[in-house]
Every structure is written in structure tokens, then in C-alpha cells.
Design a protein around this motif. Sequence first.
Motif, PDB file in Angstrom:
ATOM      1  N   GLY A 159     -14.371  11.538 -30.358  1.00 19.24           N
ATOM      2  CA  GLY A 159     -13.894  11.515 -31.734  1.00 19.24           C
ATOM      3  C   GLY A 159     -14.444  12.620 -32.612  1.00 19.24           C
ATOM      4  O   GLY A 159     -14.133  12.680 -33.806  1.00 19.24           O
ATOM      5  N   ASP A 160     -15.267  13.516 -32.032  1.00 17.41           N
ATOM      6  CA  ASP A 160     -15.868  14.558 -32.872  1.00 17.41           C
ATOM      7  C   ASP A 160     -15.314  15.940 -32.617  1.00 17.41           C
ATOM      8  O   ASP A 160     -15.750  16.910 -33.242  1.00 17.41           O
ATOM      9  N   ALA A 161     -14.357  16.076 -31.706  1.00 17.21           N
ATOM     10  CA  ALA A 161     -13.848  17.402 -31.385  1.00 17.21           C
ATOM     11  C   ALA A 161     -12.390  17.309 -30.943  1.00 17.21           C
ATOM     12  O   ALA A 161     -12.053  16.461 -30.114  1.00 17.21           O
ATOM     13  N   PRO A 162     -11.549  18.157 -31.493  1.00 14.52           N
ATOM     14  CA  PRO A 162     -10.144  18.142 -31.089  1.00 14.52           C
ATOM     15  C   PRO A 162      -9.924  18.804 -29.733  1.00 14.52           C
ATOM     16  O   PRO A 162     -10.747  19.607 -29.278  1.00 14.52           O
ATOM     17  N   VAL A 163      -8.824  18.449 -29.078  1.00 14.74           N
ATOM     18  CA  VAL A 163      -8.406  19.092 -27.831  1.00 14.74           C
ATOM     19  C   VAL A 163      -7.072  19.774 -28.083  1.00 14.74           C
ATOM     20  O   VAL A 163      -6.110  19.128 -28.512  1.00 14.74           O
ATOM     21  N   TYR A 164      -7.031  21.076 -27.849  1.00 13.50           N
ATOM     22  CA  TYR A 164      -5.803  21.840 -28.038  1.00 13.50           C
ATOM     23  C   TYR A 164      -5.151  22.119 -26.690  1.00 13.50           C
ATOM     24  O   TYR A 164      -5.826  22.473 -25.715  1.00 13.50           O
ATOM     25  N   ILE A 165      -3.837  21.956 -26.672  1.00 17.20           N
ATOM     26  CA  ILE A 165      -3.061  22.245 -25.466  1.00 17.20           C
ATOM     27  C   ILE A 165      -2.182  23.456 -25.760  1.00 17.20           C
ATOM     28  O   ILE A 165      -1.459  23.480 -26.760  1.00 17.20           O
TER      29      ILE A 165
END
Lengths: 300, 300
Positions: free
Chosen positions: A78-84
Amino acid sequence: MDAIEVTDPRDPRLADYVGLRDVTLRKSLESEHGLFMAEGDKVIRRALRAGFEPRSLLLTERRREALGDLLDGVLDRGDAPVYIVSEEVAQGLVGFHLHRGALGSFHRRPLPAVGDVIEGARSVVVLEDIVDHTNVGAIFRSAAGLGVDAALLSPRCADPLYRRSVKVSMGSVFTLPYARMDDWREGLGALRERGLRILALTPGEDSVPIGDALAGDAGRPTALLLGTEGDGLSSRWLDQADARVRIPMAGRDVDSFNVTAAAAIACYELVRCSAREEPAAGAPSPPWASEDPVSVPPGA
Amino acid sequence: MDAIEVTDPRDPRLADYVGLRDVTLRKSLESEHGLFMAEGDKVIRRALRAGFEPRSLLLTERRREALGDLLDGVLDRGDAPVYIVSEEVAQGLVGFHLHRGALGSFHRRPLPAVGDVIEGARSVVVLEDIVDHTNVGAIFRSAAGLGVDAALLSPRCADPLYRRSVKVSMGSVFTLPYARMDDWREGLGALRERGLRILALTPGEDSVPIGDALAGDAGRPTALLLGTEGDGLSSRWLDQADARVRIPMAGRDVDSFNVTAAAAIACYELVRCSAREEPAAGAPSPPWASEDPVSVPPGA
């Protein structure tokens, strides 16, 4: 959180990943933002296991499914986004084909003090002015794998958390404790204060075989000084060492080893001849930070 | 003979030096003409000392004076021309900036037979399918420097005399005797026939620390099998070995060494634990084949 698909390589959310081969750009960007890069899922997992906090994760569409556990694990934090991103966007962003399909941007942590790193250490490698990221990474990999307790860096040494160092080290820069001296001239004093024997690796004529030097006082905590491949150690550090040691050579018109080979042999002897404590058990790993499904046995 | 100044990079007399970074071109050119390249005066001098016959020497104008002894020495032989080119012509010819300013083209010699190379050897490294020229060169440098007696190559191993191997090896491919097997399946038979113990370096669970394995029968002539960094040794070779050995690892979430480091440590132990004869004194060197004015002491 859900993973976020991004289609524009200039999207500001991807700023951590811009121009990975541009050393000048990256040095300023990474120090300004206090970040470092981990490349490939194996090294990313090691950074997570070592307790580094992710800023974000970047996956290519092609690898999204295969790395689903890693993706879910980071999202669950919940503390870091994941980019695709597509392969094309990834290439435009980082500047080369991202064949591993995974990059992690992580927060740096303040480095510990020299005294904290060497407290209780039985074996320490000390790098003087090794400015090549590949060499720093390779030395860390060998030292960590063999069981050296800590590393110290002279003020001008290359950054172990620079992308190239991280990659060559296979992530061992995350687990081998290290600190950077703020004073080159008096930097070895902290070792002497704590009673460590100081050996300088050098091909000089007055050096003795490293195995003999170590065996002569086996079990005594020891620091090993390593210099650059070309110029070697400074005369100041050579003069401050308790002894000068070398790796015995056999002739054959060969007059030196490469720095990776020399450091590996020296660390091997250092650990073999210095009594050492069992490595501390690592912090428990969350299941999503596990290794590849195929177990990797320890060894060469 | 006098040195010959050449101003056209397309001059056919310079054909040996064309496109040095074009691997496909060079592989066919070098095998067709039976030549290899030595780069930089240090490596060129080593090739001459090792008795290889030059086809020609190429110097840049900038380095002509500093390398006058090498130039005169080759001219005095009378069997090979020396070409002098500008930096621009050199760059156009070889495809990159020739900052060392010296290239030598040498005649290859027929490789010795496997049996001749291992006859009387106390320590042998055997490379299985190592196709990376850098790794082959690095392994030769460590093995030669440490005093391993000979190397054997599986049929698919990279060519030790390819430019990149020669360079990384610092010319040790000229002095470490080696041969190439023509049969992979039965290639280890020659070692067994001569009574060599065969150890396979592998991180497999059933391997023992290399130091323990070697100490257990110290002084016995030993061959050490090394595989690629990724796939390791074939199961066929693993099955044919007398024992499987590994370099002890310490944890720290590191599961392997790089191949240069692993080979260096393994060769160090191999030589340390195998009785070996003193290295034979080299053939006397002509004065123009001497090292740099600064003496280079043996050592790390």
C-alpha cells in the motif's frame, strides 16, 4: 491499490526511471531524490527482503503475469504504486530494451557510521578509491557470498547503490553492511582503535603471501585494504598497514590478476583464516518476497 | 626493412586489421588466414616472448616514438612489416579509437593434442562450453597467474585467441598450455587414463567444500571442471567426475559467485593443494621484448 497502466514515457509518474544509462543524469537524480534502482525481479526481491522501501515498481506487460506474486506483494504493502508499460514505452523511458521486464525504485537509507559497521566484525574489506561501479559490485558480491562481515569505502569510492553496482553485485550491496569514511587520511584509525589487524593487498616486493600472513595470527579480526587495478593502494595507506600481503604468482609471464579475481581470492583467504561467527539469520521474509520457484542451492 | 606509412584505411596491406569489433567478420577472417590479434604493446611483447611469429605490426604516429624499441625489434626480425598510420586512419580501419596505439597480427600455431598438454600436469582446468570470450580470457589469466599447469576446452568453448579473450587474459593465453577436445562425450577419458582426479565445481547440494576435497588427497594431480555461469556443467560431465565440489557460501542472500571470482578461488585452491613443480624458466627474451621500463613485481 491496482496496478496503473501508463502509455506515455514522459509521464511524470515514471520520472524515477528516465535515462538509466545516462550516468550524469542518474547521479544527480538519484542523490536529489534519495533513490536507487533495482533491475530484474531477483534483485528487486532481494531489496525487499533486505527491508528497503519501494517508491514504485515498473513492469512490462509481457512480464506482468509471470511476476504476478511480486506485483501483488508490492500492491498489498500500500505504500508504492506499480506501473505497467508496453515494451516500447519501457525502451523509450529507460533508453534500452528492458529484457528483464522489471525495475524497482527504492528509497535509500542513511548509511551507518563506520564505527557501527565494524563493531564486532571479524573480517572487513576496505576499498580505497575504487571508482569503477562494476568492480565495486563484483567485490561486494564475492565478499558477501564468502561471508566477509563488513565493507568500508574511502570517500572517493563509487556508490554501491548505483544501478550498475547493484546489478553486478546481484543485490549483495543490500546485505553486506558498509559505511563510507568521511576522512581518507585518518580513515584507518577506526579499525586500529577496535584492534583489527590491517593487511594491505599489494604486489610490492616486500609483501608476503596472504595465506601465510593470515595463518600467522589466525582468528584475529582483520581488515583487508584493496586498491584500484591500475594504481593500487596509496603510499599513505600502505604505510599504515600492519603488513603487506600478496597472492602468490607462478610466473608464466603474468604479472597481475584482475581486480575481481584478486578480491575474490583475498576474501576467500580472509574468511577461511579469520574465525567468524555464524551469519545472523535474516529477518523473516514475506511469502511474496520468495526466490524463484526453483530452489537455488548455496554454492559456487 | 623500414616502417611503412599508410594513409588509406582500405589499403589491402592493412586487411588483417579491418573491423575488429565485427565478431562475425573477424571469426571468418582470422580462421581463414590463421591469424590472431594482440592489442597494446604489453600484450604484443608477450606474444613475441612466447614465440609467436608476427605477420605485421600496426602503430599510430602518436605512439611511434614511445614504442621505438618494439618497432625496431620487429623490423630487425625481417619477417614482418610495420605499418604507421594516423589516429584517423586507425579509427577508420579498426572501427574504434585505438588509444593504445599498437596492434600486432600474429600467425596461429597448430594446437597441441590433449594428451600432450596434460602429460605430467599436476593441475588442469577444463572448461565446458564457456562461450563468452571475456570469461575464457579471465579464467586463463587467473589460472596462468596462479600456476595451473594446463587448460582443456570442450569442443564448443570460445576461442582463447580471439581478440577479446587475448585482451582480457592480458596475454596469458600465450603461456598457459591448452588444447581443445574433439569429442565432448568422451573428452574426460584422457584425464582419467593419466590418473588425474576429476573434480566438478558445482553448487549442487551433494557437493563438498573444495578445500576439504583437495586436502583429502593433497598432492594428487587434479583436473577441475568449470561450466557456464548460467547452466553450469552438463549432467554427463557431473556424472563422470570423481567428486563434486563447491566454494563455501555464507548466506547473506547471495546464491552464487560470478564466474571470474569462482574460477579464481577454485584455481587458487587447486594450486595450493596440489603439489606442483616449479614453473619452468622461460626462454631467454631478446632485449626489445622486455617489459615496460618500470619493473612489474609479481603479485596480486
